[in-house]
Motif scaffolding. Sequence first.
Motif, short mmCIF file in Angstrom:
data_model
loop_
_atom_site.label_atom_id
_atom_site.label_comp_id
_atom_site.label_asym_id
_atom_site.label_seq_id
_atom_site.Cartn_x
_atom_site.Cartn_y
_atom_site.Cartn_z
N MET A 1 0.87 -1.17 0.00
CA MET A 1 0.00 0.00 0.00
C MET A 1 0.91 1.23 0.00
O MET A 1 1.70 1.41 0.90
N THR A 2 0.79 2.10 -0.99
CA THR A 2 1.66 3.26 -1.06
C THR A 2 0.96 4.53 -0.59
O THR A 2 1.59 5.38 0.00
N ASP A 3 -0.30 4.69 -0.85
CA ASP A 3 -1.05 5.87 -0.42
C ASP A 3 -1.66 5.60 0.95
O ASP A 3 -2.44 4.66 1.11
N PRO A 4 -1.32 6.41 1.97
CA PRO A 4 -1.84 6.15 3.32
C PRO A 4 -3.35 6.30 3.45
O PRO A 4 -3.92 5.94 4.46
N HIS A 5 -4.01 6.84 2.41
CA HIS A 5 -5.46 7.01 2.44
C HIS A 5 -6.19 5.91 1.68
O HIS A 5 -7.41 5.87 1.68
N GLU A 6 -5.45 5.04 1.02
CA GLU A 6 -6.04 3.94 0.26
C GLU A 6 -6.03 2.67 1.11
O GLU A 6 -4.96 2.22 1.52
N PRO A 7 -7.20 2.09 1.37
CA PRO A 7 -7.25 0.90 2.21
C PRO A 7 -6.54 -0.31 1.59
O PRO A 7 -5.93 -1.09 2.29
N LEU A 8 -6.64 -0.48 0.27
CA LEU A 8 -6.04 -1.63 -0.40
C LEU A 8 -5.35 -1.20 -1.69
O LEU A 8 -5.76 -0.23 -2.33
N SER A 9 -4.33 -1.93 -2.07
CA SER A 9 -3.62 -1.67 -3.33
C SER A 9 -4.46 -2.18 -4.50
O SER A 9 -5.44 -2.91 -4.32
N ARG A 10 -4.08 -1.85 -5.71
CA ARG A 10 -4.77 -2.33 -6.92
C ARG A 10 -4.75 -3.85 -6.96
O ARG A 10 -5.75 -4.49 -7.24
N ARG A 11 -3.61 -4.47 -6.67
CA ARG A 11 -3.50 -5.94 -6.67
C ARG A 11 -4.45 -6.55 -5.64
O ARG A 11 -5.14 -7.52 -5.91
N GLN A 12 -4.52 -5.95 -4.46
CA GLN A 12 -5.41 -6.46 -3.41
C GLN A 12 -6.88 -6.29 -3.81
O GLN A 12 -7.70 -7.17 -3.55
N LEU A 13 -7.20 -5.17 -4.44
CA LEU A 13 -8.58 -4.97 -4.93
C LEU A 13 -8.94 -6.00 -5.99
O LEU A 13 -10.07 -6.49 -6.03
N ASP A 14 -7.97 -6.33 -6.85
CA ASP A 14 -8.21 -7.36 -7.87
C ASP A 14 -8.46 -8.72 -7.23
O ASP A 14 -9.33 -9.47 -7.67
N SER A 56 -9.94 2.70 14.61
CA SER A 56 -11.01 1.79 15.02
C SER A 56 -12.32 2.50 15.32
O SER A 56 -13.40 1.96 15.05
N GLN A 57 -12.24 3.70 15.88
CA GLN A 57 -13.47 4.44 16.19
C GLN A 57 -14.31 4.64 14.94
O GLN A 57 -15.53 4.48 14.97
N VAL A 58 -13.67 4.96 13.85
CA VAL A 58 -14.37 5.18 12.58
C VAL A 58 -14.71 3.84 11.92
O VAL A 58 -15.82 3.63 11.44
N PRO A 109 -16.26 7.80 2.45
CA PRO A 109 -15.30 8.89 2.65
C PRO A 109 -14.74 8.95 4.08
O PRO A 109 -13.53 9.14 4.26
N GLY A 110 -15.56 8.78 5.07
CA GLY A 110 -15.08 8.82 6.45
C GLY A 110 -14.11 7.69 6.76
O GLY A 110 -13.09 7.88 7.42
N TYR A 111 -14.42 6.52 6.23
CA TYR A 111 -13.53 5.38 6.42
C TYR A 111 -12.20 5.64 5.73
O TYR A 111 -11.14 5.43 6.31
N ARG A 112 -12.27 6.10 4.49
CA ARG A 112 -11.04 6.37 3.73
C ARG A 112 -10.16 7.40 4.45
O ARG A 112 -8.94 7.26 4.47
N ARG A 118 -4.64 3.99 10.52
CA ARG A 118 -4.25 2.58 10.45
C ARG A 118 -2.85 2.46 9.86
O ARG A 118 -2.01 1.72 10.37
N THR A 119 -2.60 3.18 8.79
CA THR A 119 -1.30 3.15 8.14
C THR A 119 -0.20 3.59 9.11
O THR A 119 0.86 2.98 9.17
#
Length: 158
Positions: A1-14, A56-58, A109-112, A118-119
Amino acid sequence: MTDPHEPLSRRQLDMLAALPADVPVVMLNQLRFRDRAAYPPEETVCSGREAYRRYSQVALQAISRIGGSVIFSGRPGASLIGPEDEIWHAVFLVRYPSVDAFRSMLAMPGYRAAVRHRTAAIEDSRLIPIMPAMADGFGLPARQSAGARAAANNGDHE
């Protein structure tokens, strides 16, 4: 994961996209926290556990909003099978009504926005989807009738 705001990478999303979209999924989470959260220098210093608490709160609200729930949470002991030096600080299981519901949570959006906590918190982690073994929604093999068991034991077929 390179972007700290992205929950999953492209490979993980695939990989997630390859799972059945409409059946329940349980996510096994294994976490190792940083001693100090890896926030930018201008942010207040805190522990990895504290940063994860912020996330975790969010995340717990988002999980609830999509109909999911934490079904188990605990502190793991030493590994009986596996690398002896692989230490986890927390493990938990989260049940989601479907992979699609999980994906919809990732897009909130709030989760993102909370993913950055988390990162900052995590030194290492595992997120392992667990799919039902049968379509019963519990991951348990369907029970065989007494007649089917007897037939299988005798080599007969019902």
